[in-house]
Design a protein around this motif. Structure first.
Motif, PDB file in Angstrom:
ATOM      1  N   GLU A  14      -1.398   6.420   1.242  1.00  0.00           N
ATOM      2  CA  GLU A  14      -2.700   5.856   1.586  1.00  0.00           C
ATOM      3  C   GLU A  14      -2.764   5.344   3.029  1.00  0.00           C
ATOM      4  O   GLU A  14      -3.798   4.812   3.443  1.00  0.00           O
ATOM      5  CB  GLU A  14      -3.041   4.716   0.629  1.00  0.00           C
ATOM      6  CG  GLU A  14      -3.228   5.178  -0.801  1.00  0.00           C
ATOM      7  CD  GLU A  14      -3.539   4.041  -1.747  1.00  0.00           C
ATOM      8  OE1 GLU A  14      -3.977   2.966  -1.293  1.00  0.00           O
ATOM      9  OE2 GLU A  14      -3.334   4.225  -2.960  1.00  0.00           O
ATOM     10  N   THR A  62      -9.522   1.577   9.292  1.00  0.00           N
ATOM     11  CA  THR A  62      -9.909   2.964   9.092  1.00  0.00           C
ATOM     12  C   THR A  62     -11.290   3.151   9.699  1.00  0.00           C
ATOM     13  O   THR A  62     -12.051   2.198   9.845  1.00  0.00           O
ATOM     14  CB  THR A  62      -9.890   3.351   7.593  1.00  0.00           C
ATOM     15  OG1 THR A  62     -10.073   4.753   7.465  1.00  0.00           O
ATOM     16  CG2 THR A  62     -10.942   2.613   6.804  1.00  0.00           C
ATOM     17  N   VAL A  92       0.873  -1.165   0.000  1.00  0.00           N
ATOM     18  CA  VAL A  92       0.000   0.000   0.000  1.00  0.00           C
ATOM     19  C   VAL A  92       0.917   1.224   0.000  1.00  0.00           C
ATOM     20  O   VAL A  92       1.828   1.304   0.838  1.00  0.00           O
ATOM     21  CB  VAL A  92      -0.914   0.013   1.245  1.00  0.00           C
ATOM     22  CG1 VAL A  92      -1.727   1.292   1.310  1.00  0.00           C
ATOM     23  CG2 VAL A  92      -1.818  -1.214   1.250  1.00  0.00           C
TER      24      VAL A  92
END
Length: 130
Positions: free
Chosen positions: A31, A53, A27
């Motif tokens: 991000e 998240t 990732v």
């Protein structure tokens, strides 16, 4: 002894190595949100990671990976448990995640932790980036 702690930016290369060993794509740094990004560290080496998240309404578990040499030791369960505690502290009422349909081991793992499969339809649209 393995400890669980919050991700720190200098951990990035070690996290990418865990993802690679687990067959996952990295990732990009841009991000990542360290607040709900946890690592499991054994002998000063990162051996497992989980990314979460929270949008103020729902928590999401985005990625869980354990280095193959450290699997079957309860690390994934510990990481998810710590992430769930952090979601709870934020007032998060529900956590969602996606499991690929052919990932029967993954689905069994999540169900053992109390996650219930729903027949929702996932819609996705790739956007062209410049």
């Amino acid at each position: 002894m393995t400890t669980i702690r919050q991700f720190r930016w200098p951990d990035y290369d070690a996290v990418v190595a865990v993802w690679a060993a687990a067959g996952r794509e990295p990732v990009p740094r841009a991000e990542l949100n360290p607040e709900l990004f946890l690592v499991a560290e054994s002998d000063e080496q990162i051996v497992a990671v989980v990314m979460g998240t929270y949008d103020g309404r729902r928590g999401w578990i985005l990625r869980l990976a354990v280095h193959p040499a450290h699997r079957r030791q309860g690390l994934a369960t510990r990481l998810v448990g710590e992430l769930e505690q952090r979601f709870t502290a934020l007032g998060c009422p529900r956590v969602n995640l996606l499991v690929m349909p052919d990932n029967t081991d993954g689905l069994s793992f999540w169900q053992a932790l109390g996650y219930i499969p729903y027949p929702d339809v996932l819609c996705s649209k790739p956007l062209q980036t410049t």
